[in-house]
Design an enzyme around this catalytic site. Structure first.
Site, short mmCIF file in Angstrom:
data_model
loop_
_atom_site.label_atom_id
_atom_site.label_comp_id
_atom_site.label_asym_id
_atom_site.label_seq_id
_atom_site.Cartn_x
_atom_site.Cartn_y
_atom_site.Cartn_z
N LYS A 186 7.95 2.29 -6.89
CA LYS A 186 8.71 1.88 -5.88
C LYS A 186 7.67 0.66 -5.25
CE LYS A 186 8.76 1.58 -1.88
NZ LYS A 186 8.15 0.34 -1.25
N GLU A 263 -3.34 6.47 0.85
CA GLU A 263 -4.21 5.56 0.75
C GLU A 263 -3.71 4.48 1.80
OE1 GLU A 263 -5.88 2.41 0.87
OE2 GLU A 263 -5.88 1.86 -1.17
N CYS A 297 -7.14 -3.16 2.31
CA CYS A 297 -7.27 -1.91 3.16
C CYS A 297 -8.49 -1.94 3.73
CB CYS A 297 -6.75 -0.81 2.38
SG CYS A 297 -7.10 -0.54 0.74
N GLU A 395 -6.27 -2.77 12.65
CA GLU A 395 -6.70 -3.69 11.49
C GLU A 395 -5.81 -4.92 11.93
OE1 GLU A 395 -6.32 -2.14 7.21
OE2 GLU A 395 -4.80 -1.41 8.18
N1 LIG Z 1 -3.60 0.48 2.74
C1 LIG Z 1 -3.01 -0.81 2.20
O1 LIG Z 1 -3.44 -1.31 1.12
C2 LIG Z 1 -2.13 -1.50 3.17
C3 LIG Z 1 -1.13 -2.25 2.65
C4 LIG Z 1 -0.16 -3.05 3.24
C5 LIG Z 1 -0.13 -2.74 4.65
N2 LIG Z 1 -1.09 -2.18 5.13
C6 LIG Z 1 -1.30 -1.94 6.79
O2 LIG Z 1 0.18 -2.11 7.47
C7 LIG Z 1 0.12 -3.08 8.14
C8 LIG Z 1 1.48 -3.51 8.15
O3 LIG Z 1 1.90 -3.91 6.96
P1 LIG Z 1 3.44 -3.71 6.90
O4 LIG Z 1 4.26 -4.74 8.01
O5 LIG Z 1 4.08 -4.07 5.36
O6 LIG Z 1 3.74 -2.46 6.84
P2 LIG Z 1 4.74 -1.32 7.21
O7 LIG Z 1 4.34 -0.13 7.78
O8 LIG Z 1 6.31 -1.95 7.61
O9 LIG Z 1 4.88 -0.86 5.54
C9 LIG Z 1 4.15 -0.60 4.63
C10 LIG Z 1 4.53 -0.46 3.27
O10 LIG Z 1 5.46 0.79 3.41
C11 LIG Z 1 6.58 0.56 2.62
N3 LIG Z 1 7.48 1.32 3.63
C12 LIG Z 1 7.85 1.07 4.90
N4 LIG Z 1 8.79 1.80 5.34
C13 LIG Z 1 8.96 2.80 4.44
C14 LIG Z 1 9.65 4.19 4.50
N5 LIG Z 1 10.21 4.50 5.52
N6 LIG Z 1 9.49 4.75 3.33
C15 LIG Z 1 8.85 4.44 2.25
N7 LIG Z 1 7.96 3.40 2.05
C16 LIG Z 1 8.13 2.46 3.25
C17 LIG Z 1 6.84 -0.79 2.94
O11 LIG Z 1 7.47 -1.23 1.58
C18 LIG Z 1 5.48 -1.19 2.61
O12 LIG Z 1 4.92 -1.28 1.18
C19 LIG Z 1 -0.71 -4.13 7.71
O13 LIG Z 1 -1.26 -4.79 8.96
C20 LIG Z 1 -1.79 -3.18 7.43
O14 LIG Z 1 -2.61 -2.71 8.39
C21 LIG Z 1 -2.21 -1.35 4.39
O1 LIG Z 2 -6.04 -2.68 -0.36
C1 LIG Z 2 -6.15 -1.66 -1.18
C2 LIG Z 2 -6.89 -1.88 -2.44
C3 LIG Z 2 -7.87 -2.60 -2.62
C4 LIG Z 2 -8.95 -2.47 -3.66
O2 LIG Z 2 -8.43 -1.67 -4.50
O3 LIG Z 2 -9.74 -3.02 -3.61
#
Ligand SMILES: NC(=O)c1ccc[n+]([C@@H]2O[C@H](COP(=O)([O-])OP(=O)(O)OC[C@H]3O[C@@H](n4cnc5c(N)ncnc54)[C@H](O)[C@@H]3O)[C@@H](O)[C@H]2O)c1
Ligand SMILES: O=CCCC(=O)O
Length: 495
Positions: A186, A263, A297, A395
């Site tokens: 997904k 993660e 992240c 973040e």
């Molecule tokens: N750990 C990471 O690599 C990572 C990646 C993307 C975002 N983020 C964090 O999230 C913040 C906001 O990003 P965003 O606006 O995309 O966040 P978000 O919380 O809206 O979504 C994050 C991810 O979750 C998925 N998602 C959303 N709702 C879902 C649900 N109900 N069920 C399953 N999947 C769902 C989305 O497709 C997206 O890929 C960023 O500022 C960052 O802090 C972290």
């Molecule tokens: O943001 C998430 C993964 C980043 C990385 O694997 O370096």
């Protein structure tokens, strides 16, 4: 200068506008679609099926049927498919990087780096596939023999974020497929094209029908997420994304106790001690902060600089950041691309205004770049940050550097640990003793010393606290997709 577009792809078949279920390219059952846009120009890149729960159930069924024979393939065969897939990533690196750069916004150079990083997981797990060993355990009862072996869990759902749309797919499903699990992917709705191109290459590498299925969705993501979490056929779910969504998925997975790897968000401290090599620390800071325009992240979020080098570090950093060119990721010479969506610019501006309201001084940038249509933010440096500010707790996920000052090692450890998440961290010091003391004291999953990137396929990746649980990559990554089975055998003495 004319920007590169998808029309320059050498392999047009890598660009798909359908989901992928049971070896077929399909529309959504509802026939609904959503659009994917280039965050630099806002041009439309494609229209994709808006799939929902019913499409998800079909994908899960296909994966479950495929699992019946896939689990019986030899580890060597799976290793060969993974290695071939990795080779295909290298052979098509220019096309894959272009698709990635256009849908995510990262520069072509970084996108190429991500394709290679993604391929490295496939190659790594092709090796791991053949090293899934069991144990022979000395029994307390001498009329028994005890052994263990490991078996694939079943269907694995791989939910990838938009910031690393290729590498997070291969880090999860490379491990799953190596272990003998079949998969439903997904990808994030902002960046599905890269994942679909990977499905093309995986099929070309030889993976059987049903081993890989891809659900595309943007607006129905909650419905799809719930269908994956609550399906009794899904035995493993791996998610990279926000802590907010991770918590939701964990509660949904509790209905079947589906095994979960999460993660999630981080809030990495980047700590520069007085004894650091300041030039090396600046280079590390630029990599840690500006990779993918601050949207990783493990991005450096709280930059703590010891009092003795604070002003020197700040002025040298500003000189370096001023030179970073901002623009579309496909433009030559650009170092900082757009953010992936508009709400990211809004969030960063909220953090900047909040910092100003508590006395933070913006010494560079501090505003969106208005002469380009996309979601651009000027690289920003803020001095005199303090712990009451929003950036301290959350973040920012944008090219914004906040410089905090500290006096002692104990103080900075306490401040660095004073947060709910614990993913990455960075230390700059020339003292070996300090490196050990601080690395051991930080409440995080990963520590980088005198460098700015924590990513390597052979190193376990993951966090503690609200950054989630489970490890990806390294020798631990494949275990997330395996169950240990114990075999106890009664042995009678010779009659
Ligand atoms: N750990 C990471 O690599 C990572 C990646 C993307 C975002 N983020 C964090 O999230 C913040 C906001 O990003 P965003 O606006 O995309 O966040 P978000 O919380 O809206 O979504 C994050 C991810 O979750 C998925 N998602 C959303 N709702 C879902 C649900 N109900 N069920 C399953 N999947 C769902 C989305 O497709 C997206 O890929 C960023 O500022 C960052 O802090 C972290
Ligand atoms: O943001 C998430 C993964 C980043 C990385 O694997 O370096």
């Amino acid at each position: 200068m004319a920007l590169k577009t998808l029309s320059s792809l050498a392999r047009k078949d890598l660009l798909r506008d359908k989901g992928y279920i049971n070896g077929a390219w399909v529309d959504a059952i509802s026939r609904n679609t959503f659009e994917v846009h280039d965050p630099a120009t806002l041009d439309k890149l494609g229209s994709l099926p808006e799939m929902g729960a019913e499409d998800t159930h079909q994908a899960v069924e296909a994966a479950n049927n495929a699992f019946k024979s896939y689990r019986g393939t030899s580890a060597r065969q799976r290793a060969q498919w993974l290695r071939r897939w990795s080779d295909l990533c290298y052979e098509n690196v220019a096309d894959l990087a272009l698709i990635l750069s256009l849908e995510n916004g990262k520069t072509l150079k970084e996108a190429q780096g991500e394709v290679e990083y993604a391929a490295s997981f496939l190659n790594w797990f092709s090796g791991e596939a053949e090293r899934v060993y069991g144990e022979v355990i000395p029994p307390a009862n001498l009329s028994q023999r005890i052994l263990t072996f490991k078996q694939p869990l079943g269907v694995a759902a791989c939910m990838a974020p938009w910031n690393f749309p290729i590498a997070m797919i291969t880090r999860k499903c490379g491990a799953a497929l190596a272990a003998g699990c079949t998969t439903v992917w997904k990808p994030a709705g902002e960046t599905p094209l890269s994942a679909l191109a990977q499905a093309v290459l995986a099929a070309e590498a030889g993976f059987p029908k049903g081993a890989i299925n891809v659900i595309t969705t943007l607006n129905s993501v909650a419905e799809v997420g719930e269908a994956l979490c609550t399906s009794k056929l899904v035995r493993k779910l791996s998610f990279t994304g926000s802590t907010r969504v991770g918590k939701l998925l964990a509660s949904q997975c509790s209905s079947n106790l589906t095994k979960l790897s999460l993660e999630l968000g981080g809030n990495s401290p980047f700590i520069v001690f007085d004894d650091a090599n300041v030039d090396k620390a600046i280079q590390a800071c630029i990599s840690a902060k500006f990779r993918n325009s601050g949207q990783t992240c493990v991005t450096a979020n709280r930059i703590f600089v010891q009092k003795g080098v604070y002003e020197k570090f700040a002025s040298k950093l500003v000189e370096s950041v001023e030179r970073l060119q901002v623009g579309a990721g496909t433009e030559d010479g650009v170092f900082v691309g757009p953010l992936t969506h508009e709400r990211a610019v809004e969030k960063a501006m909220t953090h900047i205004e909040d910092a100003k309201s508590y006395g933070g001084k913006v010494v560079l940038g501090g505003a969106p770049l208005r002469d380009l249509p996309g979601y651009f933010l000027n690289p920003t440096v803020i001095k005199y940050m303090d712990d009451r500010m929003m950036m301290t707790r959350e973040e920012t996920f944008a090219p914004v550097v906040g410089l905090y000052q500290f006096e002692t090692e104990t103080e900075v450890i306490d401040r660095a640990n004073d947060c709910d998440v614990g993913l990455g961290s960075f230390i700059c010091t020339e003292s070996i003793s300090r490196m050990w003391r601080v690395a051991e004291a930080l409440e995080v999953g990963m520590v980088g010393v005198n460098l700015g990137v924590l990513s390597a396929c052979e190193s376990p990746f993951g966090g503690i606290k609200e950054s989630g649980y489970g490890r990806e990559g390294g020798s631990h990554g494949i275990d997330e997709y395996l169950a240990v089975k114990s075999l106890l055998v009664g042995v009678t003495a010779e009659a």
